[in-house]
Design an enzyme around this catalytic site. Sequence first.
Site, PDB file in Angstrom:
ATOM      1  N   ASP A 332      -5.094  -7.359  -2.484  1.00 60.67           N
ATOM      2  CA  ASP A 332      -4.125  -6.476  -3.104  1.00 60.67           C
ATOM      3  C   ASP A 332      -3.232  -5.877  -2.009  1.00 60.67           C
ATOM      4  O   ASP A 332      -3.725  -5.470  -0.954  1.00 60.67           O
ATOM      5  CB  ASP A 332      -4.889  -5.365  -3.840  1.00 60.67           C
ATOM      6  CG  ASP A 332      -3.988  -4.488  -4.665  1.00 60.67           C
ATOM      7  OD1 ASP A 332      -3.402  -4.989  -5.636  1.00 60.67           O
ATOM      8  OD2 ASP A 332      -3.863  -3.283  -4.339  1.00 60.67           O
ATOM      9  N   GLU A 363      -0.884 -10.434  -2.055  1.00 60.41           N
ATOM     10  CA  GLU A 363       0.467  -9.978  -2.386  1.00 60.41           C
ATOM     11  C   GLU A 363       1.186  -9.695  -1.069  1.00 60.41           C
ATOM     12  O   GLU A 363       0.778  -8.784  -0.337  1.00 60.41           O
ATOM     13  CB  GLU A 363       0.407  -8.673  -3.181  1.00 60.41           C
ATOM     14  CG  GLU A 363      -0.203  -8.795  -4.567  1.00 60.41           C
ATOM     15  CD  GLU A 363      -0.199  -7.435  -5.271  1.00 60.41           C
ATOM     16  OE1 GLU A 363       0.450  -7.322  -6.315  1.00 60.41           O
ATOM     17  OE2 GLU A 363      -0.844  -6.504  -4.769  1.00 60.41           O
TER      18      GLU A 363
END
Length: 645
Positions: A332, A363
């Site tokens: 994340d 990400e």
Amino acid sequence: MTMGMKEHFDSRAFQEAYHCDVPLGAFCGAHGTVFRLWAPTAQAVALRLYRAGTGECLLEQVPLCRGDRGLWTFTADKNLDGLYYDYLVTVDGKTRSTADPYARACGLNGERSMVLNLSRTDPEGWSDDKAPPLPPETVIYEVHVKDFSWDPASGVPDAFRGKFKAFCLGGTTLNGDGKHPTCLDYMKELGVTHIQLMPVFDYGSVDEGGDPAEFNWGYDPVNYNVPEGSYATDPSDGAVRVREMKEAVQALHRNGFRVIMDVVYNHTYRRDSWLWRTVPWYYYRQEPDGTPSDGSGCGSDLASERSMCAKYILDSVLYWAEEYHIDGFRFDLMGLLDVPLMNRIRRELDRRWGGGEKLMLGEPWAAAETAARPGTVLAGKAHLSELDEGVSAFCDDTRDAVKGDLWSEGAAGFVNGGGLDAARLACCVKGWAGCAEGGAKAPSQTVNYLSCHDDWTLWDRLVCTGDPERRFQACPPALLRQNRLAAAINFTCQGHLFLLSGEEFARTKGGIKNTYASPAEINQLDWNRAWANRDLVDYYRGLIALRMRLPGLCDKTPEAGKRVLGVTAPAGNCAAILLDNTGDGPWKRVLLAYSAAGKAVSLPLPRGEWEVLADAASSFAWRKPRVVTDTVPLKPVSALILGQR
Ligand code: CA
């Protein structure tokens, strides 16, 4: 004071004096139990032992001894398996209670840590548990544990709805009708290869002892190395969640899936975390004026560039891979972590389990700028070239090109009337590797997707741009055509493939953009809809199965982009891309054609006979292909995939 500490923690002198490379946490065996806590700024540390994970049941309090490099230890001559514990850590005269940041088990809501002999949590056959062989292509299916089986129509027994246990059940059907598979069997039919579990580490936003309907996505870590209790049948016995998560992984492996964990090492639920209470400020970034850095939007950015924080993150990843047999990690806000750490994790996973065996994706962005130590190279999009080729990043360019810019609900992309040129679509097909807009060194660094848990589902976006009355539940043919075209583009891009669970059945969250704290009923997979939209599901199934037979698209090497042999625009809002498909498959060349035009277009074909592998009506046409030559009609808003032997 605080500013001085920031410089101190960032300094080489601090690292040289205090970096401590020993296993941390509590370890029990037949001859005793050892507790190790790294707390270099503490003046005193005490261990408290309890009979249970909550309540007044203190058994004993003992001081820890300070050793070298800020390491505090206590060794008991008994096996303390099953007891709970926490610490009192005194820094600058202030004493705080804290659970163990390295806890591997805990009680209700993670408030106390637990001493646990992990071998007694192994399900039967665990030592033989193995991931299925690597498939020709990675197709990642993103699932939230509660979403998966919360719908009563899932056919999952009430006691297991929303739990790890639901992943262990074969044979579930829609409302128990015995005909329409749901959950595990449904995913097997779909043909996805990797199940990506949204946060399953212990998070803080759901009360494990509260209403079972409480819902949160779980991007708020409390205990990084312990499974979430609300997914276990008994969150108060620390051994149960550990065993039940292992059972889920084992069942997924046995059913042919690899398992990816969504990990959130960029911030903690609260800054007042176990890490903070143990070594105040060390694990957190600060602005030059001492205020907490906020690149995560949570005011608690972890300082991955500091050596003991890096060790913490690396140890955690390796622990999940080793103890829970996890096959991949989705980082994340990877753009808040640093490149050297990501590459180090890649090397360690490869060294222990073999090159490419464990996936790493993330990400490549942050919520905002972060106050990392000056000189830190962050693992965002701008630095993909410095990341190992085995670290992949979500490709927001293709996502937005296909269905419209993320930030505006009215924005359209190629499939829903936004227009796009053929060259840009060809760049999507190359997984943005070697393209000016991308930066990936090879398609191995790209994860293609149209929707994930964040933002609108693909279907909701298509309704926002295509239906002024915003009827999210309805499924008009025009929007279903857009959905099919979008899926066909995504599944013919080089790079890893990813979809939000339910995207294949036009999953709707009623137009709500981010449902992280919305009720479970909004978030849950609607298994009636999964069968009502079976035609769309079948279209995805065919695309996934076809993809496995197209080596030209599965190629992950830096040379893969050279397989694009030609790009043409047969009409406005249309693109045709010729691809070298040599490799392990029947077709030597593949022609991809995408049309967002409002009327049919005549697509001229390169010389020779072409087989229709997929068209507007079916993505299983390749099973019994019809042969076409010279030209072929390309229907409005549709894709054609052709192969030449
Ligand atoms: Ca929890």
